[in-house]
Scaffold this motif. Structure first.
Motif, short mmCIF file in Angstrom:
data_model
loop_
_atom_site.label_atom_id
_atom_site.label_comp_id
_atom_site.label_asym_id
_atom_site.label_seq_id
_atom_site.Cartn_x
_atom_site.Cartn_y
_atom_site.Cartn_z
N LYS A 91 0.83 -1.21 0.00
CA LYS A 91 0.00 0.00 0.00
C LYS A 91 0.86 1.25 0.00
O LYS A 91 0.63 2.19 -0.77
N VAL A 92 1.87 1.26 0.88
CA VAL A 92 2.75 2.43 0.98
C VAL A 92 3.47 2.66 -0.35
O VAL A 92 3.58 3.80 -0.83
N HIS A 166 -0.26 19.50 5.87
CA HIS A 166 -0.02 18.51 4.82
C HIS A 166 -1.29 17.74 4.49
O HIS A 166 -1.59 17.49 3.32
N LEU A 167 -2.05 17.37 5.51
CA LEU A 167 -3.30 16.63 5.26
C LEU A 167 -4.34 17.54 4.62
O LEU A 167 -5.08 17.12 3.71
N GLY A 172 -8.97 14.18 1.68
CA GLY A 172 -9.50 12.95 1.13
C GLY A 172 -8.42 11.97 0.68
O GLY A 172 -8.69 10.80 0.45
N ARG A 173 -7.20 12.43 0.59
CA ARG A 173 -6.11 11.58 0.09
C ARG A 173 -5.29 11.03 1.25
O ARG A 173 -5.01 11.73 2.22
N VAL A 174 -4.88 9.77 1.13
CA VAL A 174 -4.00 9.18 2.13
C VAL A 174 -2.60 9.76 1.96
O VAL A 174 -2.03 9.72 0.87
N VAL A 175 -2.07 10.32 3.04
CA VAL A 175 -0.69 10.80 3.05
C VAL A 175 0.11 9.83 3.91
O VAL A 175 -0.23 9.61 5.07
N THR A 176 1.14 9.23 3.35
CA THR A 176 1.84 8.16 4.06
C THR A 176 2.67 8.70 5.22
O THR A 176 3.09 9.85 5.25
N GLY A 222 -0.87 1.44 9.65
CA GLY A 222 0.40 1.05 9.07
C GLY A 222 0.78 1.80 7.80
O GLY A 222 1.87 1.60 7.26
N VAL A 223 -0.12 2.65 7.32
CA VAL A 223 0.12 3.33 6.04
C VAL A 223 0.27 4.83 6.22
O VAL A 223 1.26 5.43 5.84
#
Length: 233
Positions: A91-92, A166-167, A172-176, A222-223
């Motif tokens: 995923k990452v 940053h978020l 709506g987007r995953v930021v690792t 974990g992501v």
């Protein structure tokens, strides 16, 4: 003047999955085109210019990660990964390579459709360029580095504000985790996830956000993290 419904390209080698997604998406008035291979998917991405690409990683001719990498060389179209691969590193890897979201098979269709709507609303997930973001009672003013909840000023440390900013610039987007750690703490701290957990915990407390039922910050275990893209908070 009428506006065409969003066009969604589904790249998946399983006919039953493509049929299921096509029926579900068409029922929501989206237009759908399909590809069973990475090669066909790349060609249709270039020729049809879809508004969203749903990409399976396990394709017969080339790995979906390679397809994603090639798409990102010339397009910023939102890409939603749909895969049986649930490994966190997978995923990452996809998210760091430019995927906008990642859904693991088997999946609930309502959650899938909600993620599709979120990606389409963002129109490519380009970084937020507005001077402020309002999300329910939360407002982040980028110009003045000011955060308010229900018009009450929230005092944040530099690290807390940096994480939230940053978020908020990618709602709506995953930021690792690795991205946040690298950008905020520096390249030598990409494994220091405990720093990030502490800061996010303090941030949630100050925003009045409950981890079990978040209104703002969602943990992708974990992501990484994502800021909920909805305006009913």
């Amino acid at each position: 003047m009428t506006t065409s419904a969003p066009l969604i390209l589904v790249i998946d080698d399983e006919p039953q999955i493509r049929k299921f997604l096509r029926i579900s998406l068409v029922a929501q008035t989206y237009r759908v085109i399909e590809a069973a291979t990475g090669t066909d998917g790349l060609a249709k991405t270039a020729l049809e210019r879809p508004d969203l690409v749903v990409l399976d990683l396990g394709l017969p001719d080339e790995d979906g990660q390679a397809v994603l990498k090639e798409i990102r060389e010339w397009s910023s179209v939102p890409v939603l990964i749909l895969s049986v691969r649930s490994d966190e590193q997978e995923k990452v890897r996809a998210l760091d390579a430019g995927a906008n979201d990642y859904v693991t098979k088997p999946f609930g269709i309502q959650e899938f459709l909600a993620r599709v709507r979120a990606l389409l609303r963002q129109g490519g997930m380009q970084p937020q360029t507005a001077s402020a973001l309002t999300l329910g009672a939360l407002k982040v003013d980028f110009a003045f580095r000011r955060v308010t909840v229900q018009d009450n000023d929230i005092a944040l440390t530099r690290k807390e504000y940096a994480v939230l900013e940053h978020l908020a610039r990618h709602p709506g987007r995953v930021v690792t985790q690795q991205h946040l750690l690298k950008e905020i703490w520096g390249p030598s701290h990409t494994e220091d996830t405990h720093y990030l957990r502490v800061v996010v915990g303090h941030l949630r407390q100050k925003l009045g956000d409950e981890p079990a039922a978040p209104r703002y910050i969602v943990t992708e275990p974990g992501v990484g993290y994502r800021l909920l893209d909805r305006h009913d908070g």
